[in-house]
Design an enzyme around this catalytic site. Structure first.
Site, PDB file in Angstrom:
ATOM      1  N   HIS A 145       0.752  -1.193  -0.021  1.00 38.10           N
ATOM      2  CA  HIS A 145       0.060   0.078   0.032  1.00 38.10           C
ATOM      3  C   HIS A 145       0.826   1.344   0.053  1.00 38.10           C
ATOM      4  CE1 HIS A 145       0.084  -0.051   4.485  1.00 38.10           C
ATOM      5  NE2 HIS A 145       0.218   1.474   4.271  1.00 38.10           N
ATOM      6  N   ASP A 160      -0.682  -7.477   1.522  1.00 37.25           N
ATOM      7  CA  ASP A 160      -0.092  -6.100   1.508  1.00 37.25           C
ATOM      8  C   ASP A 160       1.364  -6.212   1.524  1.00 37.25           C
ATOM      9  OD1 ASP A 160       0.311  -3.418   1.589  1.00 37.25           O
ATOM     10  OD2 ASP A 160      -0.497  -3.242   3.583  1.00 37.25           O
ATOM     11  N   SER A 215       4.042   1.991   8.531  1.00 35.58           N
ATOM     12  CA  SER A 215       3.689   0.956   7.481  1.00 35.58           C
ATOM     13  C   SER A 215       4.930   0.292   6.485  1.00 35.58           C
ATOM     14  CB  SER A 215       2.989   1.487   6.470  1.00 35.58           C
ATOM     15  OG  SER A 215       1.270   1.422   6.996  1.00 35.58           O
ATOM     16  N   GLY A 216       4.807  -0.902   6.477  1.00 41.89           N
ATOM     17  CA  GLY A 216       5.883  -1.505   5.551  1.00 41.89           C
ATOM     18  C   GLY A 216       7.297  -1.851   6.680  1.00 41.89           C
TER      19      GLY A 216
HETATM   20  N1  ARG Z   1      -1.188   2.069   7.540  1.00 39.73           N
HETATM   21  C1  ARG Z   1      -0.342   2.761   8.241  1.00 39.73           C
HETATM   22  C2  ARG Z   1       0.549   3.484   7.355  1.00 39.73           C
HETATM   23  O1  ARG Z   1       0.335   3.650   6.035  1.00 39.73           O
HETATM   24  C3  ARG Z   1       0.085   2.234   9.570  1.00 39.73           C
HETATM   25  C4  ARG Z   1      -0.735   0.726   9.829  1.00 39.73           C
HETATM   26  C5  ARG Z   1      -0.514   0.361  11.092  1.00 39.73           C
HETATM   27  N2  ARG Z   1      -1.528   0.795  12.113  1.00 39.73           N
HETATM   28  C6  ARG Z   1      -1.770   0.311  13.056  1.00 39.73           C
HETATM   29  N3  ARG Z   1      -2.677   0.776  14.031  1.00 39.73           N
HETATM   30  N4  ARG Z   1      -0.912  -0.572  13.574  1.00 39.73           N
HETATM   31  O2  ARG Z   1       1.705   3.675   7.824  1.00 39.73           O
END
Ligand code: ARG
Length: 353
Positions: free
Chosen positions: A133, A184, A285-286
């Site tokens: 993503h 993902d 993320s990642g």
């Molecule tokens: N999707 C988010 C990003 O793009 C972080 C995902 C993790 N979120 C969580 N509540 N653990 O950085």
């Protein structure tokens, strides 16, 4: 193995070469940058020692053999990679949840147009794994992205950080580009190989022997927000957090969408705290979900999604590397696997078989 040029006036005899050659990285105890560079200078006195009759031939061969030796010595500069998942702890400690310098040497910052966008983990000198993503809408624009390695503090990366361009990003073919969708995961090919150092090292992937039962203590690291909408303040020191693995059935129930619609798929892993307060957040993320098995850090998951950040009964969801290891191995050659095999029958990971 390092230097395979024909012994001649320009190349020292085999014994001399093996004696001076850099140690094989697989057996070397030291991980100083020098052992990776492995520069070797042949002794200069060999020419004058040559008998006169040999000298002419030697001189004729000089140019071509110099070339052969140079090529061989060039090969010696890319020895076996350092062992995965073994940080070379530097003696510097900062408080709170700040990580220490070089504590997680495989964690990289993936930057979009020069600013931190996502994290990733170094698998080999040429490949980083991250979340798919992170490339939404820009998968075919690799020039927008760069990877910062060995940084620790993003606001103060230091002279030993390395910034490398992205050749291309390869999202998992099954990924549907929707938030919370399965698969993902993306592999990022770097424009050129990175130089391993105590700040830049690869992480291991879990082999087939690895199982992560609920409550296994794993860690995440990242430069993401410290609360929803609150970015990490300067100097943006890499944060770390211990997160226990959450049972998949428990997590499926928490994220149940009703009518047979579970949000947690087979390739997802949950970790964190049901009471909230501690979690990954935007910008993390990642990045890696890391678990130490038999002395090596393994990449158990990639930070993927969650409802909000650190909310009660909404733990972090991670893309499982156990599930996607076969795909990663098909794309990335030379990725290192580790597991319980070295610890059969001892410790919580040993399955005794
Ligand atoms: N999707 C988010 C990003 O793009 C972080 C995902 C993790 N979120 C969580 N509540 N653990 O950085």
């Amino acid at each position: 193995m390092f230097v395979k040029c024909t012994p001649c006036c320009l190349c020292p005899p085999t014994e001399a070469r093996t004696g001076n050659a850099p140690p094989d990285a697989s057996t070397a105890g030291s991980l100083e940058t020098a052992s990776y560079l492995g520069t070797y200078t042949p002794p200069a006195m060999m020419v004058s020692r040559s008998p006169a009759a040999l000298r002419v031939g030697c001189l004729q061969l000089s140019v071509s053999l110099l070339l052969v030796c140079t090529v061989s010595l060039g090969a010696a500069r890319t020895p076996a990679p350092p062992a995965c998942g073994k940080p070379q702890q530097l003696n510097r400690i900062v408080g709170g949840q700040d990580s220490t310098d070089a504590e997680w040497p495989w964690v990289v910052s993936i930057q979009k147009n020069g600013t931190h966008h996502c994290a990733g983990s170094l698998l080999t000198s040429r490949w980083v794994v991250t979340a798919a993503h992170c490339f939404k809408g820009s998968l075919n624009k690799p020039s927008q992205f760069s990877v910062l390695l060995g940084a620790w503090q993003l606001g103060n990366p230091g002279p030993r950080a390395q910034k490398v361009g992205i050749a291309w990003a390869h999202a998992h073919p099954v990924y549907s580009w929707k938030e919370g969708a399965p698969a993902d995961i993306a592999l990022v090919r770097l424009e050129h190989p990175v130089q391993f150092s105590e700040r830049v090292l690869p992480i291991c992937l879990p082999d087939a022997s690895v199982h992560l039962p609920a409550d296994t203590a794993c860690w995440i690291a990242g430069w993401g927000s410290i609360h929803e909408g609150v970015p990490l303040p300067q100097p943006q020191t890499l944060q770390k957090l211990k997160v226990p693995i959450i049972d998949s059935e428990v997590c499926s129930r928490l994220y149940w969408r009703g009518a047979g619609q579970g949000a947690i798929t087979e390739d997802m892993l949950c970790a964190g705290y049901l009471e909230g307060e501690r979690d990954a957040c935007l910008g993390d993320s990642g990045g890696p979900l890391m678990c130490q098995v038999d002395g090596s850090w393994l990449l158990a998951g990639v930070i993927s999604w969650g409802e909000g950040c650190a909310e009660r009964n909404r733990p972090g969801v991670y893309t499982s590397l156990t599930a996607h290891r076969p795909w990663v191995q098909r794309v990335v050659h030379g990725v290192q696997l580790r597991g319980a095999s070295g610890a059969r029958g001892r410790g919580p990971w040993g399955l005794g078989s």
